[in-house]
Scaffold this motif. Structure first.
Motif, short mmCIF file in Angstrom:
data_model
loop_
_atom_site.label_atom_id
_atom_site.label_comp_id
_atom_site.label_asym_id
_atom_site.label_seq_id
_atom_site.Cartn_x
_atom_site.Cartn_y
_atom_site.Cartn_z
N ALA A 73 -6.72 1.62 -2.67
CA ALA A 73 -5.81 0.79 -3.46
C ALA A 73 -5.64 -0.55 -2.76
CB ALA A 73 -4.44 1.46 -3.57
N PRO A 74 -5.40 -1.61 -3.52
CA PRO A 74 -5.08 -2.88 -2.87
C PRO A 74 -3.82 -2.73 -2.01
CG PRO A 74 -5.49 -3.20 -5.21
CD PRO A 74 -5.44 -1.72 -4.98
N SER A 75 -3.78 -3.47 -0.92
CA SER A 75 -2.63 -3.41 -0.01
C SER A 75 -1.33 -3.69 -0.76
CB SER A 75 -2.84 -4.46 1.09
OG SER A 75 -1.76 -4.46 1.95
N GLY A 76 -0.32 -2.85 -0.58
CA GLY A 76 0.98 -3.05 -1.22
C GLY A 76 1.16 -2.24 -2.49
N THR A 77 0.09 -1.56 -2.96
CA THR A 77 0.17 -0.79 -4.22
C THR A 77 1.13 0.39 -4.10
OG1 THR A 77 -2.10 -1.38 -4.75
CG2 THR A 77 -1.19 0.51 -5.91
#
Ligand code: ADP
Ligand code: 5GP
Length: 188
Positions: free
Chosen positions: A11-15
């Motif tokens: 997942a993209p960072s912060g998801t």
């Protein structure tokens, strides 16, 4: 003995993948979490050996030269790598192994393990939500948040390339969907 299984979450960072994974490991205590090596600075609250093995660049490059990583990548200007010993032993022992790697790591897992590695992409509801979550977490500087958001756009373009996809909008709903996917993989 039956070989183990590889579950990969990307997942993209912060998801919200770390938050989802923490809950998953409580509900599935037999799943073994792979602790990666990284050169990223430790965040407040992180524990060496639990969240990551934090090493300096010299040590990381020495391990890489020694061929100790099954895969490694440079992500957001830091190095990250998965140790060979953990995965080889786990597969031989019939363990269920859980990994959190970036899209480059996912491609390496598929190249090496094919269908043995099942990859779940966690998608943020939007880039605006992602930015809000990164800011709310408050663990990165503005510059690093910007770098992570730029990378997120490229990562989201890959969202349909993996085995499963779960959108992390409402947390409890997303968690139930993730749990159902994990059950399906474990029973397959
Ligand atoms: P990642 O591991 O993907 O980088 P985190 O698990 O650290 O992300 O989550 C980033 C921030 O977003 C944390 O402050 C977390 O509490 C919050 N968060 C996670 N899931 C949700 C959600 N569904 N809705 C709102 N905030 C969320
Ligand atoms: P963070 O710094 O937010 O913990 O992680 C940044 C990114 O590095 C995330 O996309 C995470 O999935 C990825 N990552 C963590 N460990 C590894 C690893 O061992 N290999 C690869 N390729 N990526 C990793």
């Amino acid at each position: 003995m039956e070989r183990g299984k590889i579950l990969v979450i990307v997942a993209p960072s912060g998801t919200g993948k770390s938050t989802l994974i923490d809950k998953l490991l409580v509900d599935f205590p037999h799943i073994k979490w792979s602790v990666s090596y990284t050169t990223r600075p430790m965040r407040e609250g992180e524990i060496n050996g639990k969240d990551y093995f934090f090493v300096n660049e010299k040590e990381f490059l020495r391990m890489k030269e020694n061929d100790e990583f099954v895969e490694w990548a440079e992500v957001h200007s830091n190095y990250y790598g998965t140790h060979k010993g953990f995965i080889n032993d786990g597969l031989k022992n019939g363990d269920i192994l859980l990994f959190d790697v970036d899209v480059q790591g996912c491609d390496s897992f598929k190249d090496i393990y094919g269908e043995e590695a099942q990859i779940i992409f966690i998608e943020p509801p939007s880039l605006e939500h992602l930015e809000q979550r990164l800011r709310k977490r408050g663990t990165e500087s503005n510059r690093v948040i910007q770098e992570r958001l730029n990378n997120a756009k490229r990562e989201i373009e890959r969202k349909d390339d993996f085995d499963y996809k779960v959108v992390n909008d409402d947390f409890e709903g997303a968690y139930l969907n993730l749990k159902a996917v994990v059950k399906e993989i474990l029973e397959s």
